[in-house]
Scaffold this motif. Structure first.
Motif, PDB file in Angstrom:
ATOM      1  N   GLY A   1       0.833  -1.216   0.000  1.00 51.50           N
ATOM      2  CA  GLY A   1       0.000   0.000   0.000  1.00 51.50           C
ATOM      3  C   GLY A   1       0.856   1.251   0.000  1.00 51.50           C
ATOM      4  N   ASP A   2       0.201   2.389  -0.201  1.00 50.53           N
ATOM      5  CA  ASP A   2       0.936   3.660  -0.176  1.00 50.53           C
ATOM      6  C   ASP A   2      -0.005   4.788   0.200  1.00 50.53           C
ATOM      7  OD1 ASP A   2       2.960   5.421  -0.339  1.00 50.53           O
ATOM      8  OD2 ASP A   2       3.084   5.460  -2.519  1.00 50.53           O
ATOM      9  N   PHE A   3       0.102   5.236   1.457  1.00 48.43           N
ATOM     10  CA  PHE A   3      -0.864   6.243   1.906  1.00 48.43           C
ATOM     11  C   PHE A   3      -0.411   7.677   1.701  1.00 48.43           C
ATOM     12  CE2 PHE A   3      -3.157   2.673   3.442  1.00 48.43           C
ATOM     13  CZ  PHE A   3      -4.463   3.063   3.158  1.00 48.43           C
TER      14      PHE A   3
ATOM     15  N   VAL B   1      -5.559   3.632  -7.234  1.00 55.53           N
ATOM     16  CA  VAL B   1      -6.518   4.136  -6.239  1.00 55.53           C
ATOM     17  C   VAL B   1      -6.753   5.635  -6.418  1.00 55.53           C
ATOM     18  CG1 VAL B   1      -5.970   2.376  -4.488  1.00 55.53           C
ATOM     19  CG2 VAL B   1      -4.732   4.569  -4.475  1.00 55.53           C
ATOM     20  N   THR B   2      -7.839   6.092  -5.779  1.00 51.00           N
ATOM     21  CA  THR B   2      -8.247   7.500  -5.947  1.00 51.00           C
ATOM     22  C   THR B   2      -7.989   8.326  -4.692  1.00 51.00           C
ATOM     23  OG1 THR B   2     -10.453   7.023  -5.103  1.00 51.00           O
ATOM     24  CG2 THR B   2     -10.142   6.846  -7.489  1.00 51.00           C
TER      25      THR B   2
ATOM     26  N   SER C   1      -8.174   9.647  -1.114  1.00 54.59           N
ATOM     27  CA  SER C   1      -9.081  10.719  -0.683  1.00 54.59           C
ATOM     28  C   SER C   1      -8.696  11.276   0.681  1.00 54.59           C
ATOM     29  CB  SER C   1     -10.509  10.169  -0.630  1.00 54.59           C
ATOM     30  OG  SER C   1     -10.536   9.029   0.207  1.00 54.59           O
TER      31      SER C   1
ATOM     32  N   ARG D   1     -15.575  13.128  -5.295  1.00 58.25           N
ATOM     33  CA  ARG D   1     -15.501  11.742  -5.770  1.00 58.25           C
ATOM     34  C   ARG D   1     -15.721  11.635  -7.278  1.00 58.25           C
ATOM     35  NH1 ARG D   1     -19.012   8.807  -2.257  1.00 58.25           N
ATOM     36  NH2 ARG D   1     -17.219   8.489  -0.921  1.00 58.25           N
TER      37      ARG D   1
ATOM     38  N   ARG E   1     -12.594  12.593  -8.958  1.00 59.95           N
ATOM     39  CA  ARG E   1     -11.520  11.616  -8.741  1.00 59.95           C
ATOM     40  C   ARG E   1     -11.691  10.389  -9.628  1.00 59.95           C
ATOM     41  NH1 ARG E   1     -11.919   9.389  -3.748  1.00 59.95           N
ATOM     42  NH2 ARG E   1     -13.448  10.867  -2.978  1.00 59.95           N
ATOM     43  N   TYR E   2     -12.943   9.946  -9.771  1.00 55.84           N
ATOM     44  CA  TYR E   2     -13.150   8.739 -10.590  1.00 55.84           C
ATOM     45  C   TYR E   2     -13.071   9.040 -12.081  1.00 55.84           C
ATOM     46  CZ  TYR E   2     -13.502   5.608  -6.697  1.00 55.84           C
ATOM     47  OH  TYR E   2     -13.162   4.849  -5.607  1.00 55.84           O
TER      48      TYR E   2
ATOM     49  N   SER F   1      -8.534  -0.777  -5.507  1.00 46.66           N
ATOM     50  CA  SER F   1      -9.105  -0.888  -4.155  1.00 46.66           C
ATOM     51  C   SER F   1     -10.060   0.247  -3.916  1.00 46.66           C
ATOM     52  CB  SER F   1      -8.028  -0.746  -3.072  1.00 46.66           C
ATOM     53  OG  SER F   1      -7.182  -1.816  -3.082  1.00 46.66           O
ATOM     54  N   GLY F   2     -11.155  -0.058  -3.280  1.00 47.10           N
ATOM     55  CA  GLY F   2     -12.094   0.988  -2.914  1.00 47.10           C
ATOM     56  C   GLY F   2     -13.380   0.364  -2.442  1.00 47.10           C
ATOM     57  N   ALA F   3     -14.385   1.183  -2.316  1.00 47.65           N
ATOM     58  CA  ALA F   3     -15.702   0.699  -1.893  1.00 47.65           C
ATOM     59  C   ALA F   3     -16.732   1.595  -2.569  1.00 47.65           C
ATOM     60  CB  ALA F   3     -15.828   0.784  -0.378  1.00 47.65           C
TER      61      ALA F   3
ATOM     62  N   ILE G   1      -9.230  -5.438  -4.549  1.00 50.31           N
ATOM     63  CA  ILE G   1      -8.780  -5.670  -3.176  1.00 50.31           C
ATOM     64  C   ILE G   1      -9.603  -4.778  -2.266  1.00 50.31           C
ATOM     65  CG2 ILE G   1      -6.820  -5.398  -1.608  1.00 50.31           C
ATOM     66  CD1 ILE G   1      -5.043  -5.901  -4.133  1.00 50.31           C
ATOM     67  N   THR G   2     -10.338  -5.386  -1.322  1.00 50.91           N
ATOM     68  CA  THR G   2     -11.275  -4.550  -0.590  1.00 50.91           C
ATOM     69  C   THR G   2     -11.419  -4.967   0.861  1.00 50.91           C
ATOM     70  OG1 THR G   2     -13.448  -3.514  -0.797  1.00 50.91           O
ATOM     71  CG2 THR G   2     -13.354  -5.897  -1.168  1.00 50.91           C
ATOM     72  N   GLU G   3     -12.151  -4.122   1.602  1.00 52.70           N
ATOM     73  CA  GLU G   3     -12.407  -4.398   3.017  1.00 52.70           C
ATOM     74  C   GLU G   3     -13.878  -4.738   3.162  1.00 52.70           C
ATOM     75  OE1 GLU G   3      -9.168  -1.156   4.697  1.00 52.70           O
ATOM     76  OE2 GLU G   3     -11.261  -0.600   4.486  1.00 52.70           O
TER      77      GLU G   3
ATOM     78  N   TRP H   1      -6.538 -11.378   1.051  1.00 49.58           N
ATOM     79  CA  TRP H   1      -5.242 -10.765   1.375  1.00 49.58           C
ATOM     80  C   TRP H   1      -5.092 -10.865   2.878  1.00 49.58           C
ATOM     81  CZ3 TRP H   1      -5.195  -5.363   3.181  1.00 49.58           C
ATOM     82  CH2 TRP H   1      -6.436  -4.729   3.084  1.00 49.58           C
TER      83      TRP H   1
HETATM   84  C1  LIG Z   1      -8.556  -2.069   0.755  1.00 52.23           C
HETATM   85  C2  LIG Z   1      -8.238  -0.658   0.429  1.00 52.23           C
HETATM   86  C3  LIG Z   1      -6.908  -0.272   0.308  1.00 52.23           C
HETATM   87  C4  LIG Z   1      -6.580   1.053  -0.003  1.00 52.23           C
HETATM   88  N1  LIG Z   1      -5.279   1.399  -0.099  1.00 52.23           N
HETATM   89  C5  LIG Z   1      -4.954   2.690  -0.375  1.00 52.23           C
HETATM   90  C6  LIG Z   1      -3.602   3.099  -0.443  1.00 52.23           C
HETATM   91  O1  LIG Z   1      -2.680   2.299  -0.242  1.00 52.23           O
HETATM   92  N2  LIG Z   1      -3.348   4.399  -0.726  1.00 52.23           N
HETATM   93  C7  LIG Z   1      -4.344   5.324  -0.927  1.00 52.23           C
HETATM   94  O2  LIG Z   1      -4.034   6.476  -1.182  1.00 52.23           O
HETATM   95  N3  LIG Z   1      -5.635   4.973  -0.838  1.00 52.23           N
HETATM   96  C8  LIG Z   1      -5.955   3.681  -0.564  1.00 52.23           C
HETATM   97  N4  LIG Z   1      -7.276   3.334  -0.460  1.00 52.23           N
HETATM   98  C9  LIG Z   1      -8.309   4.390  -0.465  1.00 52.23           C
HETATM   99  C10 LIG Z   1      -8.880   4.700  -1.825  1.00 52.23           C
HETATM  100  O3  LIG Z   1      -7.893   5.272  -2.623  1.00 52.23           O
HETATM  101  C11 LIG Z   1     -10.012   5.742  -1.686  1.00 52.23           C
HETATM  102  O4  LIG Z   1      -9.497   6.936  -1.203  1.00 52.23           O
HETATM  103  C12 LIG Z   1     -11.071   5.286  -0.734  1.00 52.23           C
HETATM  104  O5  LIG Z   1     -11.494   4.001  -1.085  1.00 52.23           O
HETATM  105  C13 LIG Z   1     -12.270   6.264  -0.730  1.00 52.23           C
HETATM  106  O6  LIG Z   1     -12.733   6.399  -2.027  1.00 52.23           O
HETATM  107  P1  LIG Z   1     -14.219   6.684  -2.430  1.00 52.23           P
HETATM  108  O7  LIG Z   1     -14.247   8.072  -2.884  1.00 52.23           O
HETATM  109  O8  LIG Z   1     -14.519   5.718  -3.509  1.00 52.23           O
HETATM  110  O9  LIG Z   1     -15.085   6.464  -1.216  1.00 52.23           O
HETATM  111  C14 LIG Z   1      -7.612   2.005  -0.175  1.00 52.23           C
HETATM  112  C15 LIG Z   1      -8.957   1.611  -0.067  1.00 52.23           C
HETATM  113  C16 LIG Z   1      -9.282   0.296   0.230  1.00 52.23           C
HETATM  114  C17 LIG Z   1     -10.721  -0.073   0.343  1.00 52.23           C
END
Ligand SMILES: Cc1cc2nc3c(=O)[nH]c(=O)nc-3n(C[C@H](O)[C@H](O)[C@H](O)COP(=O)(O)O)c2cc1C
Length: 445
Positions: free
Chosen positions: A60-62, A130-131, A133, A148, A151-152, A220-222, A238-240, A390
């Motif tokens: 991952g990369d935050f 990823v997007t 946020s 959002r 971003r998408y 990854s996202g929801a 990849i999701t939660e 995962w």
């Molecule tokens: C399982 C998972 C892993 C994620 N890993 C990262 C990450 O490593 N870096 C990051 O900037 N965002 C990560 N995100 C966040 C997404 O980029 C995004 O900001 C978040 O899902 C909210 O987006 P939304 O606008 O669709 O609700 C991850 C999201 C999920 C669900």
């Protein structure tokens, strides 16, 4: 549809830092606190995951500070492309999927870094687009979080631009013909001239195909935007997700989106998280979990109360819930974790022990003997709640080996997971089609 009897799960692990999935893993007496910047520690865990024949390592990369309280370690310190390059040199088969933000990185850089890693690793890379946020990440780029929709729309363009760049060195461009004095056929390395609403890039990208062509696509996202994007572009999602029902709904949404985009839904692998605590017995696993909580987590007792409809506070921690409390407790329908929380509370554990069962973790966290972990994964897999998992071991120093040596063999014996790698590339492990350049079937949104 895939034949259910031969369907195998996909497995990944997440190497976020040198310690483990728990922010308290660094406190374990066996752990060297210097491991958060020790690439050799990560190499050892990557090699263990490869011994277990896992499909890939997720990085991952935050893009912002990850440590929240002093007693917890940061969840990530080293930059992931640097980690992937190093791990590529000490592993042979396991794939790696790196997060790179489509919001803050330029397509040319993304395309170049990831395809270079794909070539260097022998076709074992994936891009988790990823997007981002998170406001602290935006602040590091001097920006604020964008809405959002935008971003998408942006990530859609970035993915197309990156894939166009990946395909811009055509597969037969390299000649390496010494007598003819022609290294390449330059007519086959052509600009892409991508001009979008948000970004543009000329190309070409001077990186040849890797063993698998180009990196695998992941997301990854929801939520609906994310599911649609994954349906169009992702090989891996990849999701939660916390419950089987929730996972099935999300998986169905991604599969529907894939069908709408003209793709085979089996080509999108839906990966749910699991954060196991493995020990010789359930009681030992609970004790281990107990060591992995700190004062900050005790705030969770209030949250647990909300989940099960009771006003709980720190004073309630060391007694089981009383019959009159249990009589009025109700699972909160908006949070899938609440059902499991109530189920565990009804088993008579103290409130602290209920928390140790990891009922409000970020992922379902089965605890106990290796069989209990395998049972959880089998149940989800057979309910078609996931195509794979995962796995984030709590403390890597023993948890990675325990997962690989004690849980994976059970999954193999049950016919749920491969015995050996069948191919060389990440695409081979996932069983997905070769793609070079833009995806042919991807319909415009
Ligand atoms: C399982 C998972 C892993 C994620 N890993 C990262 C990450 O490593 N870096 C990051 O900037 N965002 C990560 N995100 C966040 C997404 O980029 C995004 O900001 C978040 O899902 C909210 O987006 P939304 O606008 O669709 O609700 C991850 C999201 C999920 C669900």
């Amino acid at each position: 549809m895939e034949d259910m009897s031969s369907r195998k799960m996909h497995l990944a692990t997440i190497l976020s830092n040198g310690f483990g999935g728990s922010p308290y893993a660094w406190l374990d007496p066996r752990v060297d606190p210097g491991d958060f910047t020790n690439i050799r520690a990560l190499a050892r865990y990557a090699q263990a995951a490869e011994r277990g024949k896992l499909d890939f390592i997720f990085l991952g990369d935050f893009l912002a500070q990850s440590q929240r309280v002093e007693e917890q370690s940061p969840s990530q310190t080293l930059e992931p492309t640097v980690i992937a390059a190093a791990l590529a040199m000490v592993t042979e088969r396991i794939g790696m999927i790196n997060v790179v933000s489509a919001t803050f990185e330029e397509p040319y850089n993304i395309a170049r870094v990831l395809k270079s890693l794909d070539v260097v690793s022998g076709g074992r890379m994936g891009w988790n687009a990823v997007t981002t946020s998170a406001p602290p990440a935006a602040a590091n780029f001097g920006r604020s979080v964008i809405d959002r929709e935008t971003r998408y729309a942006l990530i859609e363009e970035v993915i197309r631009a990156v894939q166009a760049l990946w395909g811009s060195w055509q597969e037969d461009a390299l000649l390496a013909d010494k007598p003819a004095r022609r290294f390449t056929d330059l007519s086959k390395i052509a600009p892409v001239n991508f001009v979008g609403e948000f970004i543009s890039t000329r190309g070409p990208l001077e990186v040849p195909p890797s063993r698998q062509g180009q990196p695998v696509m992941s997301h990854s996202g929801a939520g609906p935007h994310s599911h649609d994007l994954a349906g169009r572009h992702a090989d891996v999602f990849i999701t939660e997700v916390f419950t089987i029902d929730e996972a099935r709904q999300h998986r169905a949404a991604v599969r529907d989106a894939a069908r709408s985009a003209g793709r085979n839904p089996d080509d999108v692998k839906f990966m749910a998280g699991v954060q196991p605590t493995i020990a010789d017995s359930h009681a030992e696993a609970l004790k281990r979990r107990g060591r992995l909580v700190g004062p900050a987590d005790l705030q969770n007792v209030r949250y647990l109360g909300q989940l099960i409809g009771l006003p709980l506070g720190p004073k309630d921690l060391d007694a089981p819930l009383r019959p009159e409390q249990l009589a009025v407790a109700r699972a909160h329908p908006a949070d899938g974790r609440s059902y499991r929380a109530l189920e565990v509370a009804r088993e008579g554990w103290t409130v602290r022990q209920v928390l140790h069962h990891a009922v409000i973790d970020y992922h379902p966290s089965p605890i106990g003997r290796p069989e209990a972990i395998a049972d959880h994964m089998q149940e989800w897999f057979e309910a078609e709640a996931a195509d794979g998992f995962w796995v984030s071991p709590d403390i890597f120093i023993d948890g990675m080996d325990t997962f690989v040596d004690d849980v994976v063999p059970i999954l193999q014996e049950r016919g749920l997971f491969r015995q050996e790698y069948e191919g060389q590339t990440l695409r081979d492990h996932l069983g997905i089609e070769r793609q070079y350049g833009l995806r042919r079937t991807s319909a415009r949104p």
